[in-house]
Every structure is written in C-alpha cells, then in structure tokens.
Design an enzyme around this catalytic site. Structure first.
Site, short mmCIF file in Angstrom:
data_model
loop_
_atom_site.label_atom_id
_atom_site.label_comp_id
_atom_site.label_asym_id
_atom_site.label_seq_id
_atom_site.Cartn_x
_atom_site.Cartn_y
_atom_site.Cartn_z
N HIS A 110 26.97 78.87 -9.62
CA HIS A 110 26.37 79.24 -8.41
C HIS A 110 27.56 78.77 -7.24
O HIS A 110 27.72 77.62 -7.22
CB HIS A 110 24.86 79.25 -8.09
CG HIS A 110 24.78 77.83 -7.71
ND1 HIS A 110 24.67 76.78 -8.85
CD2 HIS A 110 24.46 77.13 -6.48
CE1 HIS A 110 24.14 75.90 -8.38
NE2 HIS A 110 24.03 75.83 -7.02
N ASP A 136 26.55 77.97 -2.98
CA ASP A 136 25.04 77.97 -2.59
C ASP A 136 24.78 79.10 -1.74
O ASP A 136 25.35 79.68 -0.84
CB ASP A 136 25.10 76.61 -1.77
CG ASP A 136 25.11 75.35 -2.88
OD1 ASP A 136 24.32 75.60 -3.82
OD2 ASP A 136 25.60 74.37 -2.40
N HIS A 146 29.38 75.73 -8.81
CA HIS A 146 29.08 74.49 -9.43
C HIS A 146 27.75 74.61 -10.14
O HIS A 146 27.29 75.77 -10.42
CB HIS A 146 28.54 73.44 -8.29
CG HIS A 146 27.79 73.89 -7.18
ND1 HIS A 146 28.25 74.71 -6.41
CD2 HIS A 146 26.38 73.36 -7.11
CE1 HIS A 146 27.01 74.73 -5.64
NE2 HIS A 146 26.07 73.90 -6.13
N ARG A 205 21.37 66.17 0.41
CA ARG A 205 22.56 67.47 0.68
C ARG A 205 22.43 67.87 2.02
O ARG A 205 21.21 67.98 2.62
CB ARG A 205 21.96 68.34 -0.37
CG ARG A 205 22.93 69.52 -0.53
CD ARG A 205 22.86 70.50 -1.30
NE ARG A 205 22.09 71.71 -0.45
CZ ARG A 205 21.76 73.10 -0.69
NH1 ARG A 205 22.28 73.41 -2.01
NH2 ARG A 205 21.19 73.84 -0.14
O1 LIG Z 1 22.20 68.28 -8.26
C1 LIG Z 1 23.31 68.63 -8.26
O2 LIG Z 1 24.13 67.94 -8.85
C2 LIG Z 1 23.78 69.83 -7.50
C3 LIG Z 1 22.51 70.79 -7.30
C4 LIG Z 1 23.00 71.91 -6.58
O3 LIG Z 1 23.44 72.84 -7.05
C5 LIG Z 1 23.12 71.77 -4.89
O4 LIG Z 1 22.74 70.80 -4.30
O5 LIG Z 1 23.43 72.75 -4.34
FE LIG Z 2 24.06 74.32 -5.52
#
Ligand SMILES: O=C(O)CCC(=O)C(=O)O
Ligand SMILES: [Fe+2]
Length: 271
Positions: A102, A104, A246, A262
C-alpha cells in the site's frame, strides 16, 4: 549505481532499483547543502534508510519538519505531547492493518507525500518492511496498457482503516488517477493498492474493475524493483508514497515488542 559522498553525506544504493542508505550526518543537525543531497537521493530512489540515528519524538519531529508540513490522518490517535507522531505497535498478526502492499492513507483527497519511521523497540528477528518502486512498475507496462490506463481513476476507500478503528457509518473514499505524475520529478508512477482499499474503477462495477486492478496490484511489487529492510536499533526509514508502496511483514509473533514512531508529511492531490 555507485556510492557517492557529497558535503560529508554518503549515499549508498541499497539495490539496483530502489532505496539508498544515508550516512555521515546526525539528522537533527543538517546543513542546507547536506539536506539537498539527501533530498536528491530521496527523489531518485523512492526511499531512504538512515542507520544508527536513535531519534526520539522531538528529534523526529524536527527532522520531519524539514520535508514539509506534518499532517495527521483522521481516525488515528497521536502521541501525547507530539501531535505529529503515531505510535505503531504490534497488534498481532490477525489485526495488523499494514501487512499488504500500500501507499499510506490513499483514500484521503491529499494523501501524505512522505512517511518517516523511527525504530524505537524491535523484535529480535523479523518485522521487516518491504518497499517497491512504482515508477518502474509503470514503466514495465506495455505501451498499449499505458495508454489504456490514461485517465482511469480508482475508488480509494478507508475500509481497512475503518475496520481497524471501529469507525461506524459510511466509509470515506475518493477518486484518484491510477497513474499519477510525481509533482517533483515529473515521472509517472502506478498508484494502486489492496482490493479492500481500491475496490473498483470510477464509473465501473467491481466485477468489471477487478481483473485490471488485480493485474496491476500483482504486477507492482516484483523482486527486481523492491528493497527489503531488516531493521536495526536506531534506524530511521522514509519513503515516498507518490512513487512507492510498502508491506510490513508480520513474522515476529503476536507477543514480540515492535514499536515505531511514524510521521507523515502532507502531499498534493494526486494528478
Ligand atoms: O510497521 C512498518 O514497518 C510499516 C507500517 C506501515 O505501513 C506504516 O507505518 O505506514
Ligand atoms: Fe503504511
């Protein structure tokens, strides 16, 4: 593709197609020249890793602000004291909302341009994140398919997010082109996601849309246009949602601690 060093910043490509590792400067303290080197590498490689940074909430916020406006995604809850930071933790494999390819928050009218993760607590092994290059996915299509996709828009919904957060009522959605032009590089990239996020094309039924969308989704993440990141303590990783997808691999068990901070940076309306 060679390692380069400019203004003390080392840029080392991570694979032949995707990603670069940046070394040589603490992210909290970059000169404008150093930042420009990093920015160029980012636009070129779709994602970057910064080993051994150990950023806390304040450092991460300061670094993120250099890339643009920090944004929040509706429905999510942010860290006390750090309104831009989302705490990502292990929800267990059955409940994880990120173990699929996906970009984000693509259901927003203006999805985040950039996402930045700073590792806080990692499992001993596993919990890797994989990235794929959506410029190359687009460029690998035939000329016939490229012209067929011109002007097609997908319905991008928040179905996965709504499920995860227990959101009631209508699930938010909006339409975006499934081929988008990156506003900074001018390159075209395939903009797709999981079937739950992009169930159909505009003005078409799901039954009519699925074969094409399933093809584009399966076509996108190929090993020769991807990079798999094996996290190390202190890592910071950032990716460009306008030209990559990702996938967070959940292979570390439901009990293992895995905590990331994040931040997302505001983006344009895909065009
Ligand atoms: O936890 C992760 O490695 C990525 C998770 C994810 O898709 C995000 O934080 O957008
Ligand atoms: Fe993500």
């Amino acid at each position: 593709m060679k390692k380069t060093v400019e203004h003390g910043i080392e840029v080392r490509p991570l694979t032949g197609s995707t990603g670069a590792a940046i070394r040589g400067a603490p992210l909290g303290n970059l000169t404008d020249e150093q930042f420009a080197v990093i920015q160029r590498a980012f636009l070129d490689r779709c994602m970057l890793t910064f080993p051994d940074q150990h950023l806390d909430g304040a450092d991460l916020t300061a670094f993120a602000q250099r890339w643009g406006e920090i944004m929040q995604t509706p429905m999510l809850t942010y860290l006390d004291g750090y309104p831009g930071i989302l705490r990502i933790f292990n929800r267990g494999k059955a409940a994880t909302p990120t173990e699929y390819w996906h970009p984000d928050s693509a259901y927003l009218e203006r999805p985040p341009a950039i996402s930045i993760l700073a590792a806080q607590d990692l499992p001993e092994v596993g919990g890797d994140t994989i990235f794929c290059n959506q410029y190359l996915a687009y460029e690998a299509l035939s000329d016939g398919m490229k012209s067929y996709l011109e002007g097609l828009r997908g319905k991008f919904t928040a179905a996965i997010m709504a499920r995860r957060t227990g959101h009631e009522g209508e699930v938010p959605f909006c339409y975006h082109p499934i081929v988008r032009t990156h506003p900074e590089t001018g390159r075209k990239a395939l903009f797709v996601s999981h079937a739950d996020t992009v169930p159909s094309l505009e003005n078409m039924t799901e039954a009519e849309s699925r074969p094409l969308l399933d093809f584009l989704y399966a076509h996108s993440p190929k090993p020769d246009r991807s990079y798999r990141h094996i996290w190390q303590p202190g890592d910071v990783v950032m990716w460009d949602n306008r030209c990559s997808m990702h996938y967070a691999v959940h292979d570390h068990g439901d009990e293992a601690e895995r905590i990331m901070f994040r931040v997302t940076i505001a983006g344009d309306r895909p065009a």
